[in-house]
Design a protein around this motif. Structure first.
Motif, mmCIF file in Angstrom:
data_model
loop_
_atom_site.group_PDB
_atom_site.id
_atom_site.type_symbol
_atom_site.label_atom_id
_atom_site.label_comp_id
_atom_site.label_asym_id
_atom_site.label_seq_id
_atom_site.Cartn_x
_atom_site.Cartn_y
_atom_site.Cartn_z
ATOM 1 N N ASN A 4 0.658 -1.334 -0.390
ATOM 2 C CA ASN A 4 -0.051 0.185 -0.229
ATOM 3 C C ASN A 4 0.691 1.164 0.038
ATOM 4 O O ASN A 4 1.598 1.280 0.725
ATOM 5 N N LEU A 5 0.296 2.467 -1.246
ATOM 6 C CA LEU A 5 1.828 3.491 -1.539
ATOM 7 C C LEU A 5 0.478 4.394 -1.395
ATOM 8 O O LEU A 5 -0.915 4.440 -1.114
ATOM 9 N N GLY A 6 1.433 5.901 0.227
ATOM 10 C CA GLY A 6 0.231 6.872 0.046
ATOM 11 C C GLY A 6 1.176 7.898 -0.859
ATOM 12 O O GLY A 6 2.481 7.909 -0.587
ATOM 13 N N VAL A 7 0.314 8.745 -1.570
ATOM 14 C CA VAL A 7 0.900 9.598 -2.433
ATOM 15 C C VAL A 7 0.967 11.775 -2.492
ATOM 16 O O VAL A 7 -0.058 12.072 -2.158
ATOM 17 N N TRP A 8 1.524 12.416 -1.241
ATOM 18 C CA TRP A 8 1.231 13.478 -0.867
ATOM 19 C C TRP A 8 1.700 14.068 -2.682
ATOM 20 O O TRP A 8 3.418 14.144 -2.373
ATOM 21 N N ILE A 9 0.992 15.046 -3.036
ATOM 22 C CA ILE A 9 2.101 15.795 -4.371
ATOM 23 C C ILE A 9 1.384 16.782 -4.020
ATOM 24 O O ILE A 9 0.403 17.416 -4.208
ATOM 25 N N ALA A 14 6.528 15.445 -5.246
ATOM 26 C CA ALA A 14 6.048 14.048 -4.719
ATOM 27 C C ALA A 14 6.436 13.660 -2.820
ATOM 28 O O ALA A 14 7.438 13.048 -3.262
ATOM 29 N N VAL A 15 5.663 13.065 -1.938
ATOM 30 C CA VAL A 15 5.998 12.173 -1.131
ATOM 31 C C VAL A 15 5.897 11.027 -1.188
ATOM 32 O O VAL A 15 4.749 10.746 -1.167
ATOM 33 N N ILE A 16 6.816 9.673 -1.178
ATOM 34 C CA ILE A 16 5.435 8.394 -1.603
ATOM 35 C C ILE A 16 5.923 7.453 -0.372
ATOM 36 O O ILE A 16 7.026 7.238 -0.167
ATOM 37 N N VAL A 17 5.156 7.022 0.470
ATOM 38 C CA VAL A 17 5.550 6.440 1.628
ATOM 39 C C VAL A 17 4.449 4.893 1.395
ATOM 40 O O VAL A 17 3.346 4.468 0.826
ATOM 41 N N LYS A 118 0.033 21.773 3.221
ATOM 42 C CA LYS A 118 1.166 20.978 3.187
ATOM 43 C C LYS A 118 1.146 20.547 4.608
ATOM 44 O O LYS A 118 0.722 20.800 5.817
ATOM 45 N N MET A 119 2.130 19.418 4.832
ATOM 46 C CA MET A 119 2.415 18.700 5.769
ATOM 47 C C MET A 119 3.984 18.189 5.556
ATOM 48 O O MET A 119 4.559 18.014 5.064
ATOM 49 N N THR A 120 4.321 17.711 7.559
ATOM 50 C CA THR A 120 5.578 17.587 7.285
ATOM 51 C C THR A 120 5.546 16.007 6.868
ATOM 52 O O THR A 120 4.461 14.965 6.630
ATOM 53 N N GLU A 121 6.672 15.292 6.903
ATOM 54 C CA GLU A 121 7.611 13.599 6.464
ATOM 55 C C GLU A 121 5.556 13.245 7.840
ATOM 56 O O GLU A 121 5.775 11.917 6.713
ATOM 57 N N ASN A 122 5.918 13.249 8.740
ATOM 58 C CA ASN A 122 5.744 12.468 9.795
ATOM 59 C C ASN A 122 4.365 12.988 9.670
ATOM 60 O O ASN A 122 3.002 11.339 9.863
ATOM 61 N N GLN A 123 3.587 13.566 9.245
ATOM 62 C CA GLN A 123 2.183 14.243 9.316
ATOM 63 C C GLN A 123 1.576 13.297 8.084
ATOM 64 O O GLN A 123 0.899 12.527 8.363
ATOM 65 N N ILE A 124 2.870 13.084 6.596
ATOM 66 C CA ILE A 124 2.201 12.086 5.535
ATOM 67 C C ILE A 124 2.028 11.141 5.611
ATOM 68 O O ILE A 124 1.164 10.266 5.787
ATOM 69 N N VAL A 125 2.900 10.214 6.774
ATOM 70 C CA VAL A 125 3.196 9.257 7.018
ATOM 71 C C VAL A 125 1.741 8.758 7.679
ATOM 72 O O VAL A 125 1.140 7.655 7.937
ATOM 73 N N ALA A 126 1.485 9.236 8.803
ATOM 74 C CA ALA A 126 0.801 9.302 9.806
ATOM 75 C C ALA A 126 -1.032 9.279 8.905
ATOM 76 O O ALA A 126 -1.824 8.466 8.975
ATOM 77 N N ALA A 127 -0.889 10.344 7.837
ATOM 78 C CA ALA A 127 -2.302 10.315 7.085
ATOM 79 C C ALA A 127 -2.726 8.366 6.216
ATOM 80 O O ALA A 127 -3.671 8.546 6.025
ATOM 81 N N VAL A 128 -0.828 8.651 5.701
ATOM 82 C CA VAL A 128 -0.939 6.693 4.840
ATOM 83 C C VAL A 128 -1.753 5.838 5.957
ATOM 84 O O VAL A 128 -2.632 4.929 5.204
ATOM 85 N N LYS A 129 -0.936 5.857 7.579
ATOM 86 C CA LYS A 129 -1.437 4.476 7.573
ATOM 87 C C LYS A 129 -3.015 4.889 8.668
ATOM 88 O O LYS A 129 -3.118 3.933 8.753
ATOM 89 N N LYS A 130 -3.434 5.790 8.028
ATOM 90 C CA LYS A 130 -4.843 5.805 9.446
ATOM 91 C C LYS A 130 -5.782 5.538 7.631
ATOM 92 O O LYS A 130 -6.560 4.899 8.068
ATOM 93 N N GLN A 131 -5.636 6.003 6.514
ATOM 94 C CA GLN A 131 -6.463 5.840 5.217
ATOM 95 C C GLN A 131 -6.010 3.240 5.444
ATOM 96 O O GLN A 131 -7.266 3.443 5.054
ATOM 97 N N PHE A 132 -5.026 3.440 5.233
ATOM 98 C CA PHE A 132 -4.983 2.283 4.988
ATOM 99 C C PHE A 132 -5.456 1.163 6.400
ATOM 100 O O PHE A 132 -4.905 -0.389 6.613
ATOM 101 N N ALA A 133 -5.233 2.087 7.737
ATOM 102 C CA ALA A 133 -5.791 0.774 8.730
ATOM 103 C C ALA A 133 -6.697 -0.021 8.622
ATOM 104 O O ALA A 133 -8.150 0.449 8.231
#
Length: 133
Positions: A4-9, A14-17, A118-133
């Motif tokens: 599972n990937l998250g892309v903040w763009i 683009a930050v790909i988690v 706009k988000m920090t890297e940690n916020q981006i990772v947290a958002a992706v984890k929340k989406q796929f939880a």
């Protein structure tokens, strides 16, 4: 585990988690900004009556090609995903969604496209984890 990937763009990067291997990758856009160009009065051929035959069309074409190149690079990074979440503050997320939907395999794994500030890297990772939880 699913890939599972998250892309903040946005228009700059683009930050790909990747949740499968807990990695974060940044892809820079390298798209020209209009603010980097000389004013219209100093560019192009003067046609009279306040009209200039400037480099506006050339600039727009270059920007279009740079945007396509950026989105193709992101598509290469996400091509093996089992689930994709796209989010970000600008219209670039919509352009990426269009690219994803034009790929038959990736269109089936696109989970959501959301607006985000706009988000920090940690916020981006947290958002992706929340989406796929």
């Amino acid at each position: 585990m699913k890939n599972n990937l998250g892309v903040w763009i946005d228009g700059t990067k683009a930050v790909i988690v990747n949740l499968a291997n807990d990695s974060v990758k940044e892809v820079l856009a390298n798209i020209d900004s209009k603010t980097n160009h000389i004013s219209d009065k100093e560019v192009g051929n003067f046609l009279g009556a306040g009209h200039h035959n400037g480099n506006e069309k050339t600039y727009e074409e270059r920007k279009k090609h740079q945007t396509q190149s950026f989105l193709n690079t992101v598509m290469t990074e996400i091509k093996n995903a089992d689930g994709i979440y796209v989010f970000g503050p600008s219209e670039m997320k919509t352009h990426l969604r269009t690219h994803i939907e034009s790929d038959k395999k990736l269109a089936t794994v696109l989970k959501a496209v959301d607006s985000a500030d706009k988000m920090t890297e940690n916020q981006i990772v947290a958002a992706v984890k929340k989406q796929f939880a």
